[in-house]
Write an enzyme that holds these catalytic residues in place. Structure first.
Site, short mmCIF file in Angstrom:
data_model
loop_
_atom_site.label_atom_id
_atom_site.label_comp_id
_atom_site.label_asym_id
_atom_site.label_seq_id
_atom_site.Cartn_x
_atom_site.Cartn_y
_atom_site.Cartn_z
N LEU A 72 0.84 -1.20 0.00
CA LEU A 72 0.00 0.00 0.00
C LEU A 72 0.87 1.25 0.00
O LEU A 72 1.88 1.30 0.71
CB LEU A 72 -0.86 -0.02 1.28
CG LEU A 72 -1.77 1.18 1.55
CD1 LEU A 72 -3.03 1.07 0.70
CD2 LEU A 72 -2.14 1.23 3.03
N CYS A 73 0.47 2.25 -0.79
CA CYS A 73 1.11 3.57 -0.71
C CYS A 73 0.02 4.63 -0.80
O CYS A 73 -1.12 4.38 -0.38
CB CYS A 73 2.19 3.73 -1.79
SG CYS A 73 1.57 3.78 -3.48
N HIS A 74 0.32 5.79 -1.36
CA HIS A 74 -0.68 6.86 -1.43
C HIS A 74 -1.73 6.59 -2.50
O HIS A 74 -2.93 6.59 -2.24
CB HIS A 74 0.01 8.20 -1.67
CG HIS A 74 -0.91 9.38 -1.57
ND1 HIS A 74 -0.58 10.60 -2.10
CD2 HIS A 74 -2.14 9.54 -1.02
CE1 HIS A 74 -1.58 11.46 -1.88
NE2 HIS A 74 -2.53 10.84 -1.21
N GLY A 76 -0.88 4.06 -5.24
CA GLY A 76 -0.64 2.73 -5.81
C GLY A 76 0.59 2.60 -6.70
O GLY A 76 0.95 1.49 -7.06
N ILE A 101 -3.90 4.36 -0.20
CA ILE A 101 -4.66 4.76 1.00
C ILE A 101 -5.76 5.76 0.64
O ILE A 101 -6.78 5.84 1.32
CB ILE A 101 -3.73 5.30 2.12
CG1 ILE A 101 -4.49 5.33 3.44
CG2 ILE A 101 -3.18 6.66 1.76
CD1 ILE A 101 -3.69 4.92 4.62
#
Length: 115
Positions: A72-74, A76, A101
């Site tokens: 997971l990141c901001h 993708g 996220i």
């Protein structure tokens, strides 16, 4: 492979069914300042591991190759790069959380702030 935050619960169910007794990992590869703004709520069904993308090349051995991992990141993009890196290192049960996220807030938990 990728999944949306809306598909995360289904992924968890399948991951646990395929490997009983193994707890899946949600690997958050955002920067520490991003963790401060927004974070996934802890849950007994998975382990939340925070490992900023820049630290992954040095820290990836901390991840158990037998455990399913969702990155997971901001939005993708960074997590998709981490998925590719882990696959190259021999991890075979790794997926990207498409939309990151930001999408998590929209699809799973509106209490998670967007930024």
């Amino acid at each position: 492979m990728s999944l949306t935050p809306a598909q995360f619960s289904q992924w968890l169910t399948l991951a646990v069914a395929g490997q009983p007794g193994v707890k899946p990992v949600l690997l958050d590869v955002r920067e520490p300042w991003e963790f401060q703004i927004a974070s996934v709520a802890p849950d007994d069904s998975f382990e939340l591991v925070r490992m900023p993308m820049r630290s992954v090349p040095a820290r990836f051995p901390e991840l158990d190759r037998q455990r399913p991992i969702a990155c997971l990141c901001h939005h993708g993009a960074r997590s998709a790069q981490v998925v590719q890196f882990l696959l190259q290192q021999g991890y075979d049960n790794v997926v990207n959380v498409h939309g990151g996220i930001h999408a998590w807030s929209q699809q799973r938990d509106a209490s998670v702030p967007t930024y």
